[in-house]
Design a protein around this motif. Structure first.
Motif, PDB file in Angstrom:
ATOM      1  N   LYS A  75     -26.036 -15.394  15.789  1.00  0.00           N
ATOM      2  CA  LYS A  75     -26.869 -15.700  15.743  1.00  0.00           C
ATOM      3  C   LYS A  75     -27.003 -14.520  14.454  1.00  0.00           C
ATOM      4  O   LYS A  75     -26.447 -13.859  13.959  1.00  0.00           O
ATOM      5  CB  LYS A  75     -28.433 -14.670  16.222  1.00  0.00           C
ATOM      6  N   THR A  76     -28.345 -14.644  13.712  1.00  0.00           N
ATOM      7  CA  THR A  76     -28.100 -14.371  12.259  1.00  0.00           C
ATOM      8  C   THR A  76     -29.709 -13.308  11.982  1.00  0.00           C
ATOM      9  O   THR A  76     -30.790 -13.574  12.099  1.00  0.00           O
ATOM     10  CB  THR A  76     -28.031 -15.667  10.464  1.00  0.00           C
ATOM     11  N   PHE A  77     -29.716 -12.487  11.595  1.00  0.00           N
ATOM     12  CA  PHE A  77     -30.507 -11.775  11.687  1.00  0.00           C
ATOM     13  C   PHE A  77     -30.645 -11.151  10.243  1.00  0.00           C
ATOM     14  O   PHE A  77     -29.776 -10.714   9.463  1.00  0.00           O
ATOM     15  CB  PHE A  77     -31.005 -10.339  13.090  1.00  0.00           C
ATOM     16  N   THR A  86     -36.169  -9.090  16.417  1.00  0.00           N
ATOM     17  CA  THR A  86     -35.817 -10.435  17.022  1.00  0.00           C
ATOM     18  C   THR A  86     -35.814  -9.951  18.417  1.00  0.00           C
ATOM     19  O   THR A  86     -35.954  -8.703  19.000  1.00  0.00           O
ATOM     20  CB  THR A  86     -35.004 -11.360  16.990  1.00  0.00           C
ATOM     21  N   VAL A 137     -22.988 -16.836  21.796  1.00  0.00           N
ATOM     22  CA  VAL A 137     -23.975 -17.240  20.707  1.00  0.00           C
ATOM     23  C   VAL A 137     -23.861 -16.380  19.994  1.00  0.00           C
ATOM     24  O   VAL A 137     -23.311 -15.292  19.883  1.00  0.00           O
ATOM     25  CB  VAL A 137     -25.087 -17.894  20.856  1.00  0.00           C
ATOM     26  N   ASN A 161     -24.922 -10.562  11.077  1.00  0.00           N
ATOM     27  CA  ASN A 161     -24.233 -11.785  11.999  1.00  0.00           C
ATOM     28  C   ASN A 161     -24.021 -11.236  13.313  1.00  0.00           C
ATOM     29  O   ASN A 161     -22.544 -10.355  12.693  1.00  0.00           O
ATOM     30  CB  ASN A 161     -23.320 -12.834  11.648  1.00  0.00           C
TER      31      ASN A 161
END
Length: 311
Positions: A180-182, A64, A178, A169
């Motif tokens: 975020k999940t990848f 990402t 924040v 995570n």
């Protein structure tokens, strides 16, 4: 992807050749380098040429990317005992942070979850030593600007292919925080360059090592001061010296029911000691199991991990 890159690169080369044909061959050796530089600039500013400039990595490595962080995943090398070394590269924009495996009393705890796997016996995340930050009086453990996280894959059967899909995570903080999940997949993952491999090796050198026979190097005491329960950890300064000199310590209780605050360092001529106050997450009475205390001692380059806090 490589074939497409070659086609685009060939198109760029033809564009340059076309420009050079406009210059008399006899006078080409007298052409000012600035003209040739301008022609190259025109080529690589062209979208079709710019698309091929991947600087040795394909889009398969990029998990990402946005204006605040970029995450890449690479396969590095196979170890002597048959395991596979990978590296997760996290580049952060100015003043953004991401958290260590134990973030402290504030922050996001990173989580790895195996979704699918083939021939995978164990996944080992090798966390380098973090930096210590203070936010509103709270001590947190994190990384600023970048984190190179080595991930070691242990196969069930050595030299047979390993496949996996992971969910990761992570938390990121600057003025706001924040989560975020990848997703990380082994299929078609890009191989690390020599430079990236060197960075993974540097990060591995900063991973705190487990210190066995901890009674030789540290002793702990628990005392009651008023209503506070205090843990004191006294270090053997004859061992923790020079490159092993301790600059700070991180206390962690493995089942999460106890947290620490009010950490202090006490230095004397032949003594170094860290103290911290123990607190129960539900404000209950504390039943302390010393074997669940994990003490990370930070040095200039990495550090040590002691599991348990002996008398």
């Amino acid at each position: 992807m490589k074939k497409i890159s070659k086609i685009i690169s060939k198109a760029c080369l033809e564009r340059i050749k076309l420009g050079l044909r406009l210059i008399n061959v006899k006078t080409f050796r007298y052409v000012d380098l600035s003209i040739l530089s301008m022609m190259l600039s025109l080529c690589f500013s062209n979208p079709i040429c710019y698309a091929s400039q991947t600087f040795g990595q394909s889009e398969n490595s990029v998990i990402t990317k946005n204006e605040s962080w970029e995450i890449k995943f690479f396969k590095a090398w196979q170890t002597e005992n048959g395991n596979y070394q990978y590296g997760l590269f996290i580049d952060l924009d100015d003043n953004w942070k991401t958290y260590w495996k134990h973030p402290g009393n504030s922050g996001f705890k990173p989580e790895f979850q195996i979704l699918k796997s083939k021939n995978l016996a164990k996944l080992e995340v090798l966390w380098p030593a973090p930096d210590i930050f203070y936010e509103n009086g709270i001590e947190i453990y994190a990384f600023k600007s970048k984190l190179i996280l080595p991930i070691l894959i242990h196969p069930q059967e050595i030299n047979n292919p390993v496949a996996f899909e992971l969910k990761l995570n992570l938390g990121f903080c600057k003025d706001i925080c924040v989560a975020k999940t990848f997703h990380l997949e082994s299929e078609n993952v890009e191989h690390a360059s020599n430079f990236q491999n060197s960075k993974i090796r540097e990060s591995l050198k900063n991973v705190p090592v487990n210190l066995t026979a901890s009674k030789r190097y540290i002793s702990c005491a628990v005392t009651l001061e008023g209503k506070k329960l205090i843990l004191s950890s006294k270090l053997d300064t004859q061992f923790f010296t020079k490159e092993k000199k301790i600059k700070d310590a991180i206390f962690y209780y493995r089942n999460g029911t106890i947290w620490f605050n009010d950490k202090m360092q006490h230095l004397a001529e032949k003594t170094q000691m860290f103290t911290a106050t123990l607190n129960h997450v539900n404000n209950q009475n504390i039943l302390l199991d010393r074997s669940k205390i994990e003490l990370t001692l930070l040095t200039q380059n990495g550090g040590f991990i002691l599991n348990g806090c002996p008398y």
